[in-house]
Design an enzyme around this catalytic site. Structure first.
Site, PDB file in Angstrom:
ATOM      1  N   LYS A 182      12.162  -7.461  43.509  1.00  0.00           N
ATOM      2  CA  LYS A 182      12.432  -8.407  44.548  1.00  0.00           C
ATOM      3  C   LYS A 182      12.683  -9.911  44.106  1.00  0.00           C
ATOM      4  O   LYS A 182      11.801 -10.614  43.915  1.00  0.00           O
ATOM      5  CB  LYS A 182      11.182  -8.447  45.660  1.00  0.00           C
ATOM      6  CG  LYS A 182      11.994  -8.964  46.880  1.00  0.00           C
ATOM      7  CD  LYS A 182      10.650  -9.539  47.811  1.00  0.00           C
ATOM      8  CE  LYS A 182      10.284 -10.749  47.383  1.00  0.00           C
ATOM      9  NZ  LYS A 182      11.319 -12.045  47.720  1.00  0.00           N
ATOM     10  N   GLU A 256       1.287 -14.938  37.472  1.00  0.00           N
ATOM     11  CA  GLU A 256       1.735 -16.205  36.891  1.00  0.00           C
ATOM     12  C   GLU A 256       1.812 -17.201  37.911  1.00  0.00           C
ATOM     13  O   GLU A 256       3.003 -17.192  38.474  1.00  0.00           O
ATOM     14  CB  GLU A 256       2.900 -16.030  35.743  1.00  0.00           C
ATOM     15  CG  GLU A 256       3.019 -16.836  34.821  1.00  0.00           C
ATOM     16  CD  GLU A 256       4.022 -18.453  35.352  1.00  0.00           C
ATOM     17  OE1 GLU A 256       3.353 -19.280  35.479  1.00  0.00           O
ATOM     18  OE2 GLU A 256       5.253 -18.020  35.231  1.00  0.00           O
ATOM     19  N   CYS A 292       6.569 -24.576  36.077  1.00  0.00           N
ATOM     20  CA  CYS A 292       5.231 -24.539  35.880  1.00  0.00           C
ATOM     21  C   CYS A 292       4.436 -24.882  35.146  1.00  0.00           C
ATOM     22  O   CYS A 292       3.283 -25.607  35.253  1.00  0.00           O
ATOM     23  CB  CYS A 292       4.832 -22.908  36.568  1.00  0.00           C
ATOM     24  SG  CYS A 292       5.334 -21.760  35.317  1.00  0.00           S
ATOM     25  N   GLU A 391       0.380 -29.851  42.106  1.00  0.00           N
ATOM     26  CA  GLU A 391       1.602 -29.510  41.384  1.00  0.00           C
ATOM     27  C   GLU A 391       2.694 -29.971  42.387  1.00  0.00           C
ATOM     28  O   GLU A 391       2.918 -29.634  43.754  1.00  0.00           O
ATOM     29  CB  GLU A 391       1.783 -28.005  41.436  1.00  0.00           C
ATOM     30  CG  GLU A 391       3.081 -27.680  40.562  1.00  0.00           C
ATOM     31  CD  GLU A 391       3.158 -25.980  40.373  1.00  0.00           C
ATOM     32  OE1 GLU A 391       3.784 -25.781  39.059  1.00  0.00           O
ATOM     33  OE2 GLU A 391       2.710 -25.166  41.061  1.00  0.00           O
TER      34      GLU A 391
END
Length: 484
Positions: A182, A256, A292, A391
């Site tokens: 997806k 992750e 990331c 983040e």
């Protein structure tokens, strides 16, 4: 193909191009121009069901993919890699048009790296032992088998759509699993090219199925009773939701997630831009900061703090900002208008907390269209500031002072995350010793470059499990003991 008129009308399911269950579509927008790029069908629950059913049949059928000799699977994977290479230029273009990754970077990462990963796992399929016999302590013998986990739900984000897809597809195929992929709504066209490559390579029907959709489709896929394993890359909040579902279902999951990594510059580091500049920029601002693992908290010794601030400021200030398709661009736009709003909100927060902006902090002059933010550097930041803890996922760096190495390690570890990191020094052995003290899943000395042979994953809020390396293959295998 006209960049502005790309249209797909079918999903790739069970080796065929099949119509969608409804007329709903996804319309990606070029973040450099704010112009719609075309459309693809949007998967709803019925489409996800069809994809899972196809993957289930391909896995369960006698003599199917799971039962193939590993070397035979490897041959198919190698053909698949060759077909992806044949489409590499278009894949790179599609990625940059959709998420703003500079085209020079997209050619290297999104068009090149995935085939390396695919071939690496084809090699592991050929050389790995999937069964061994042990002499039993209680008499007889035991065959220990490593068998494919089953149907894999692979859910990937928009920032590295092909790299992160192949982190899942390649080891899953090598293990004998089948996959329902997806893609993110923000980056979908490239996944259709990969589906075309799979078809051309003769990947058996149902081994790879592609159904782009939104959060609802993703949630339905994660909880689907026909799925045996979930592999997810995305934000930490979304990862927690995926983990809760998989925990309730006792379903294996690899996550992750986010990061807020530290780049520790030691007092002996060479700070000449010509020496450290390119690697430091790559480790801190790759893909417009939408990565990331980036070392977005730069830790500098107090004795050289001003020098480090000046270096980072100059590197950020001189990076060419512009259209992602421009060969000279090193910082493109953020992927969505929402993402730019989020980044600008963090910049405003950093200012209100007392951070000093040494460069950037706004939108580039002359770029009236597109979701651009100037590369921004904050000095005089405390590790407790929001901009040092959350983040941001944009071209925003913080430079923090530390007293000594112990203090640097303490600051680096004072984070909810633990995904990446770097240490910069003229003494690599000293750098490695410091790196080993940082609580993180991966870390580099004088550079950061995830290598396919080594496991990639995080600790704390950065995720569960690992991808890449032989360990990545193991996560798609179950153990079965046969007592003889």
């Amino acid at each position: 193909m006209d960049r502005q008129e790309c249209r797909y009308e079918h999903f790739y399911i069970s080796g065929e191009w099949v119509g969608a269950s409804t007329s709903h579509v996804i319309t990606p927008v070029n973040p450099s121009t704010e112009v719609a790029l075309g459309s693809v069908p949007k998967a709803l629950e019925a489409d996800v069901d069809a994809a899972v059913d196809a993957a289930r049949r391909a896995f369960d059928e006698r003599g199917g993919w799971a039962g193939w000799e590993p070397g035979h699977r490897a041959e198919v994977m190698e053909r698949f890699a060759t077909e992806i290479e044949a489409r590499a230029g278009r894949i790179a273009e599609f990625v940059s048009l959709q998420n703003g990754m500079p085209i020079s970077m997209s050619r290297q990462l999104e068009a090149g790296y995935p085939t390396e990963v695919l071939r690496y796992y084809a090699g592991l399929a050929r050389t790995s032992d999937f069964s061994e016999v042990r002499r039993g302590l209680l008499g007889g013998s035991v065959e220990v088998r490593r068998v494919p986990a089953g149907v894999v739900a692979a859910i990937v984000p928009w920032n590295y759509p092909q790299v992160l897809s192949m982190f899942k597809i390649a080891p899953a195929m090598a293990a004998g699993c089948t996959v329902v992929l997806k893609p993110s709504p923000e980056a979908v066209f490239d996944s259709f090219l990969v589906a075309e490559a799979a078809e051309a390579a003769g990947v058996p029907a149902g081994v790879l199925n592609v159904v782009p959709g939104g959060r609802e489709a993703g949630a339905h896929l994660v909880a689907h009773p026909g799925v045996d394993k979930v592999a997810f890359t995305g934000s930490t909040p979304a990862g927690r939701a995926v983990a809760e579902t998989c925990g309730r279902l006792l379903r294996p999951v690899t996550l992750e997630l986010g990061g807020k990594s530290a780049g520790i510059i030691l007092d002996d580091a060479e700070l000449d831009p010509g020496t450290i500049g390119e690697d430091l920029v790559r480790a801190t601002l790759t893909n417009n900061g939408q990565t990331c693992f980036l070392s977005t908290r730069i830790l500098a010794p107090r004795s050289r703090y001003a020098e480090v601030v000046d270096l980072v400021t100059e590197l950020a200030r001189t990076l060419p900002v512009g259209d992602a398709m421009d060969e000279n661009t090193l910082i493109g736009p953020l992927a969505t208008a929402h993402q730019r709003e989020r980044v600008e909100g963090h910049i405003a927060k950093g200012r209100s907390e007392g951070g000093r902006v040494t460069t950037g902090g706004g939108r580039p002059v002359g770029l009236d269209k597109g979701w651009f933010v100037e590369p921004t550097v904050f000095a005089d930041v405390d590790n407790g500031f929001v901009v040092a803890q959350e983040e941001i996922f944009g071209p925003v760096l913080c430079v923090l002072p530390y007293d000594d190495v112990d203090d640097a390690v303490r600051i680096a570890n004072d984070s909810d995350y633990g995904l990446g990191g770097t240490v910069w020094t003229s003494d690599p052995e000293r750098g490695a010793a410091v790196a080993r003290r940082v609580s993180t899943g991966t870390i580099g000395v004088n550079r950061y470059l995830p290598d396919p042979v080594a496991p990639f994953g995080g600790v704390k809020a950065s995720g569960l499990g690992t991808e890449l390396g032989p360990e990545g293959l193991e996560s798609y295998l179950h153990i079965q003991s046969v007592y003889c």
